[in-house]
Write an enzyme that holds these catalytic residues in place. Structure first.
Site, PDB file in Angstrom:
ATOM      1  CG  HIS A 249       4.909  -7.191   2.371  1.00  0.00           C
ATOM      2  ND1 HIS A 249       5.224  -6.918   1.056  1.00  0.00           N
ATOM      3  CD2 HIS A 249       4.487  -6.014   2.905  1.00  0.00           C
ATOM      4  CE1 HIS A 249       5.011  -5.628   0.824  1.00  0.00           C
ATOM      5  NE2 HIS A 249       4.557  -5.054   1.929  1.00  0.00           N
TER       6      HIS A 249
ATOM      7  CG  LEU B  83      -2.111  -1.017   1.120  1.00  0.00           C
ATOM      8  CD1 LEU B  83      -2.962  -0.964   2.381  1.00  0.00           C
ATOM      9  CD2 LEU B  83      -2.985  -0.785  -0.108  1.00  0.00           C
TER      10      LEU B  83
HETATM   11 ZN   LIG Z   1       4.045  -3.133   2.441  1.00  0.00          ZN
END
Ligand SMILES: [Zn+2]
Length: 170
Positions: free
Chosen positions: A136, A95
């Site tokens: 992640h 994002l």
């Molecule tokens: Zn990320």
């Protein structure tokens, strides 16, 4: 609860090493609520606190939302217990990098230990997308980004597009 503004690369907060959570109070609960709401609002599979400008070790993940069965995981102070020797290459986005998707190699399985919003320990083994999302997001807590896993060429192409995006926005 509130949808928070996302920090976009190269915001320096994304490169900070995040500090451990020490108080499991209203402030943390608000942060986790906001992380969850912001992740769903922006249709992400995960979101780490530095991505909304708070450099502490907290993140949320939900890889089941697209199947219409949301399962929100709130992860505080995570520690890696084990990763599988088997790896898998999969497409990954973030994002903090709008519209960027690149193939990243990650372990197939991961086991981690973490605390919940009340400070209670729990352990989780995830596979596939869940392992990828957890790894992640845990990278974010170290100030590490998914582009760090790419070749120099691919990374410089992403960096160039991000600079362009930044110029367009300012
Ligand atoms: Zn990320």
């Amino acid at each position: 609860m509130a949808v928070r503004k996302l920090r976009i690369h190269p915001d320096p907060v994304l490169r900070e090493r995040c500090t451990p959570v020490t108080s499991f109070d209203q402030e943390l609960h608000q942060l986790l609520d906001d992380l969850g709401e912001s992740m769903y609002a922006h249709k992400g599979l995960g979101l780490a606190a530095p991505q909304i400008g708070v450099p502490v070790r907290a993140l949320v993940v939900d890889v089941d939302q697209r199947e219409g069965a949301p399962r929100l995981l709130e992860v505080v102070n995570p520690e890696l217990v084990a990763t599988s020797p088997e790896t898998v290459v999969g497409e990954e986005g973030c994002l903090s990098f709008p519209d960027e998707f690149e193939k990243v190699k990650r372990p197939l399985r991961v086991t981690l230990r973490a605390l919940d919003r009340h400070g209670q320990p729990w352990e989780l083994t995830g596979e596939g997308m869940l392992a990828r999302a957890l790894l992640h997001e845990m990278d974010h807590l170290e100030g590490k980004l998914f582009i760090d896993h790419l070749s120099r060429l691919k990374r410089s192409l992403v960096e160039r597009r991000m600079r362009k995006l930044q110029r367009a926005a300012s």
